[in-house]
Design a protein around this motif. Structure first.
Motif, PDB file in Angstrom:
ATOM      1  N   LEU A 123       0.974  -1.213  -0.072  1.00 11.88           N
ATOM      2  CA  LEU A 123      -0.095  -0.068   0.040  1.00 11.88           C
ATOM      3  C   LEU A 123       0.716   1.254   0.217  1.00 11.88           C
ATOM      4  N   GLU A 124       0.129   2.229  -0.460  1.00 16.18           N
ATOM      5  CA  GLU A 124       0.768   3.691  -0.440  1.00 16.18           C
ATOM      6  C   GLU A 124      -0.209   4.391   0.574  1.00 16.18           C
ATOM      7  N   ILE A 125       0.530   4.797   1.673  1.00 13.98           N
ATOM      8  CA  ILE A 125      -0.174   5.522   2.624  1.00 13.98           C
ATOM      9  C   ILE A 125       0.151   6.989   2.626  1.00 13.98           C
ATOM     10  N   GLY A 126      -0.646   8.070   2.510  1.00 12.30           N
ATOM     11  CA  GLY A 126      -0.268   9.268   2.562  1.00 12.30           C
ATOM     12  C   GLY A 126      -0.670   9.990   4.049  1.00 12.30           C
ATOM     13  N   ILE A 127       0.398  10.498   4.560  1.00 10.08           N
ATOM     14  CA  ILE A 127       0.121  11.307   5.973  1.00 10.08           C
ATOM     15  C   ILE A 127       0.509  12.544   5.789  1.00 10.08           C
ATOM     16  N   ASN A 128      -0.143  13.493   6.248  1.00 13.63           N
ATOM     17  CA  ASN A 128      -0.131  14.914   6.594  1.00 13.63           C
ATOM     18  C   ASN A 128       1.121  15.021   7.572  1.00 13.63           C
ATOM     19  N   ASN A 129       2.086  15.551   7.252  1.00 14.44           N
ATOM     20  CA  ASN A 129       3.275  15.567   8.033  1.00 14.44           C
ATOM     21  C   ASN A 129       3.213  16.778   9.074  1.00 14.44           C
TER      22      ASN A 129
END
Length: 91
Positions: free
Chosen positions: A53-59
């Motif tokens: 999976l590709e998980i996008g997290i607002n850093n």
């Protein structure tokens, strides 16, 4: 160097591709690589069934905004990194 990722919240937008919160947390806890982008970190890791999976997290807020099958562009970067570091063996 070790990176610890603390997730505050999985947003509804992260669930739109059919992955569960458990899949998302598993991918993050077993991350293979992290791509650091401007404003977002893209984590590549396995779902519970092993699919990458590709998980996008607002850093800035540690919110998971995206969870989807890892796209080829991130997998190519990952494979390129592994190839460069692992293929200097003499036969």
């Amino acid at each position: 160097m070790s990176t610890r990722i603390v997730i505050v919240e999985v947003k509804e937008s992260a669930l739109k591709h059919g992955y569960t919160t458990a899949d998302i947390r598993h991918a993050i806890e077993n991350a293979i690589h992290i791509h650091y982008l401007d404003g977002m970190d893209m984590i590549i890791g396995p779902a519970l069934n092993g699919e990458l999976l590709e998980i996008g997290i607002n850093n800035t807020q540690a919110h998971v905004l995206r969870a989807m099958r890892a796209r080829p562009k991130y997998l190519r970067k990952l494979l390129g990194m592994q190839t460069k570091s692992c293929c200097h063996h003499s036969l």
